[in-house]
Scaffold this motif. Structure first.
Motif, mmCIF file in Angstrom:
data_model
loop_
_atom_site.group_PDB
_atom_site.id
_atom_site.type_symbol
_atom_site.label_atom_id
_atom_site.label_comp_id
_atom_site.label_asym_id
_atom_site.label_seq_id
_atom_site.Cartn_x
_atom_site.Cartn_y
_atom_site.Cartn_z
ATOM 1 N N GLU A 163 -10.555 -7.281 -21.489
ATOM 2 C CA GLU A 163 -10.027 -8.638 -21.334
ATOM 3 C C GLU A 163 -8.517 -8.626 -21.094
ATOM 4 N N LYS A 164 -7.835 -7.681 -21.702
ATOM 5 C CA LYS A 164 -6.381 -7.619 -21.573
ATOM 6 C C LYS A 164 -5.935 -7.072 -20.217
ATOM 7 N N ILE A 165 -6.777 -6.256 -19.587
ATOM 8 C CA ILE A 165 -6.339 -5.615 -18.338
ATOM 9 C C ILE A 165 -7.051 -6.163 -17.097
ATOM 10 N N LYS A 166 -7.882 -7.185 -17.277
ATOM 11 C CA LYS A 166 -8.594 -7.756 -16.131
ATOM 12 C C LYS A 166 -7.653 -8.356 -15.096
ATOM 13 N N GLN A 167 -6.469 -8.751 -15.516
ATOM 14 C CA GLN A 167 -5.530 -9.346 -14.558
ATOM 15 C C GLN A 167 -5.119 -8.343 -13.479
ATOM 16 N N TRP A 168 -5.271 -7.040 -13.786
ATOM 17 C CA TRP A 168 -4.929 -6.004 -12.804
ATOM 18 C C TRP A 168 -6.174 -5.463 -12.086
ATOM 19 N N ASP A 169 -7.264 -6.184 -12.170
ATOM 20 C CA ASP A 169 -8.511 -5.759 -11.508
ATOM 21 C C ASP A 169 -8.295 -5.767 -10.002
ATOM 22 N N MET A 170 -8.213 -4.582 -9.422
ATOM 23 C CA MET A 170 -7.911 -4.440 -7.993
ATOM 24 C C MET A 170 -9.109 -4.768 -7.109
ATOM 25 N N GLY A 171 -10.313 -4.633 -7.656
ATOM 26 C CA GLY A 171 -11.503 -4.822 -6.844
ATOM 27 C C GLY A 171 -12.100 -6.206 -6.915
ATOM 28 N N GLU A 172 -11.470 -7.115 -7.648
ATOM 29 C CA GLU A 172 -11.970 -8.487 -7.765
ATOM 30 C C GLU A 172 -11.338 -9.340 -6.664
ATOM 31 N N GLU A 173 -12.153 -9.717 -5.680
ATOM 32 C CA GLU A 173 -11.631 -10.411 -4.497
ATOM 33 C C GLU A 173 -10.912 -11.721 -4.831
ATOM 34 N N SER A 174 -11.363 -12.406 -5.886
ATOM 35 C CA SER A 174 -10.771 -13.695 -6.224
ATOM 36 C C SER A 174 -9.557 -13.564 -7.139
ATOM 37 N N ASN A 175 -9.166 -12.334 -7.481
ATOM 38 C CA ASN A 175 -8.021 -12.122 -8.365
ATOM 39 C C ASN A 175 -6.729 -12.209 -7.566
ATOM 40 N N GLN A 176 -6.141 -13.387 -7.557
ATOM 41 C CA GLN A 176 -4.918 -13.597 -6.792
ATOM 42 C C GLN A 176 -3.663 -13.170 -7.565
ATOM 43 N N PHE A 177 -3.844 -12.697 -8.813
ATOM 44 C CA PHE A 177 -2.708 -12.141 -9.557
ATOM 45 C C PHE A 177 -2.192 -10.899 -8.842
ATOM 46 N N ILE A 178 -3.129 -10.141 -8.235
ATOM 47 C CA ILE A 178 -2.759 -8.969 -7.447
ATOM 48 C C ILE A 178 -2.525 -9.421 -6.012
ATOM 49 N N THR A 179 -1.268 -9.481 -5.605
ATOM 50 C CA THR A 179 -0.929 -9.894 -4.254
ATOM 51 C C THR A 179 -1.002 -8.701 -3.295
ATOM 52 N N VAL A 180 -0.848 -8.979 -2.020
ATOM 53 C CA VAL A 180 -0.835 -7.912 -1.016
ATOM 54 C C VAL A 180 0.267 -6.893 -1.323
ATOM 55 N N SER A 181 1.435 -7.388 -1.692
ATOM 56 C CA SER A 181 2.559 -6.482 -1.977
ATOM 57 C C SER A 181 2.333 -5.685 -3.261
ATOM 58 N N ASP A 182 1.497 -6.204 -4.164
ATOM 59 C CA ASP A 182 1.122 -5.438 -5.357
ATOM 60 C C ASP A 182 0.054 -4.401 -5.024
ATOM 61 N N TYR A 183 -0.893 -4.822 -4.216
ATOM 62 C CA TYR A 183 -2.081 -4.011 -3.946
ATOM 63 C C TYR A 183 -1.750 -2.733 -3.167
ATOM 64 N N ILE A 184 -0.962 -2.864 -2.125
ATOM 65 C CA ILE A 184 -0.747 -1.741 -1.202
ATOM 66 C C ILE A 184 -0.131 -0.515 -1.873
ATOM 67 N N PRO A 185 1.003 -0.624 -2.581
ATOM 68 C CA PRO A 185 1.575 0.595 -3.181
ATOM 69 C C PRO A 185 0.676 1.199 -4.252
ATOM 70 N N CYS A 186 -0.037 0.348 -4.989
ATOM 71 C CA CYS A 186 -0.942 0.843 -6.024
ATOM 72 C C CYS A 186 -2.101 1.616 -5.397
ATOM 73 N N ALA A 187 -2.650 1.080 -4.315
ATOM 74 C CA ALA A 187 -3.768 1.740 -3.630
ATOM 75 C C ALA A 187 -3.325 3.051 -2.988
ATOM 76 N N LEU A 188 -2.160 3.058 -2.359
ATOM 77 C CA LEU A 188 -1.693 4.264 -1.676
ATOM 78 C C LEU A 188 -1.357 5.377 -2.666
ATOM 79 N N GLU A 189 -0.834 5.022 -3.823
ATOM 80 C CA GLU A 189 -0.489 6.065 -4.796
ATOM 81 C C GLU A 189 -1.756 6.736 -5.329
#
Length: 275
Positions: free
Chosen positions: A112-138
């Motif tokens: 519950e505490k880390i769901k805000q960083w759920d990268m695979g949840e399409e409706s999770n707008q907390f993770i923006t494009v600028s957040d997603y890209i560097p995290c995915a590439l690393e």
């Protein structure tokens, strides 16, 4: 296929030295079918094969049920939950700037505490494009480095285009942002000498109609609801055009798929790897 043909193709395959084979296409094009078939063919030649189907947590660009947490936030989480420190460190993938955790492996109250960083949840707008890209590439860079010395041929279903493109489009990325991201992925993968097999039908509508028929009513209703809720009814049409463009920067083979018959595609794949 005769033994002589198998030996010939195996010799050619060895010369090509394909470390990574990416199977892509819209839903309903038979990615899983072809991935399993190709894995069997290569195994029959004596090739060591690692097959990663969509949803496999080992796929570096598939974030299904996975949070990508900034390291500073993870350290704070450990400080607040010292009793869970050992188990979290055991299941975490830790890179320079991020910590990746499967939500279904964490204690419920941690999830519950880390769901805000759920990268695979399409409706999770907390993770923006600028957040997603560097995290995915690393995470991808870490995975590529981990494959050094691995003698297996790796076949990945949907981990090169489908999942990364979907995640960016659902986060309202522009086409140019998607192009830059996939080009970055392609560059990171270069040490593994990748080749992409792209399965396509005549258009997006044909592919999705077939997918709905095969996957059933539950899948069809879930996809329709997801697209409508997020205002992305044209997502598959956008993907169909974009993905064909994105293939230009990677060695690839486009195979046409007709109805529920993949024999033509299989022949194209055999011919391609025996040239």
């Amino acid at each position: 296929m005769s033994r002589a043909q198998k030996i010939y193709i195996r010799r050619i395959w060895g010369n090509l030295m394909k470390k990574l084979i990416l199977i892509e296409g819209l839903p309903g094009t038979g990615k899983t079918t072809i991935a399993k078939w190709l894995s069997g063919i290569l195994t029959s030649f004596g090739e060591k094969v690692t097959l990663l189907n969509e949803g496999d947590e080992r796929i570096p660009c598939d974030f299904y049920n996975t949070s990508g947490i900034p390291k500073i936030e993870f350290e704070s989480l450990l400080a607040q939950n010292p009793s869970e420190r050992e188990i979290l460190l055991k299941i975490a993938l830790i890179t320079d700037n991020y910590v990746y955790l499967r939500l279904d492996k964490c204690p419920d109250y941690i999830t519950e505490k880390i769901k805000q960083w759920d990268m695979g949840e399409e409706s999770n707008q907390f993770i923006t494009v600028s957040d997603y890209i560097p995290c995915a590439l690393e995470r991808l860079e870490h995975w590529v480095n981990s494959q050094v010395g691995n003698s297996a041929t790796i076949i990945i279903d949907s981990g090169y285009l489908q999942n990364p493109v979907n995640e960016l489009l659902f986060r309202n990325a522009q086409n140019d942002e998607v192009r830059v991201f996939i080009n970055s992925i392609t560059n990171v993968l270069k040490p593994l000498n990748p080749a992409c097999i792209y399965l396509r039908r005549d258009n997006a509508e044909q592919a999705i109609t077939f997918a709905k028929m095969v996957k059933g009513k539950g899948w069809a209703e879930r996809i329709d609801k997801l697209l409508q809720q997020n205002g992305h009814e044209d997502l598959f049409q956008r993907r169909f055009k974009l993905e064909l463009e994105l293939l230009e920067n990677v060695e690839h083979l486009i195979c046409h798929v007709y109805d529920d018959n993949w024999e033509a595609a299989k022949k194209e794949i055999r011919d391609y790897f025996a040239v």
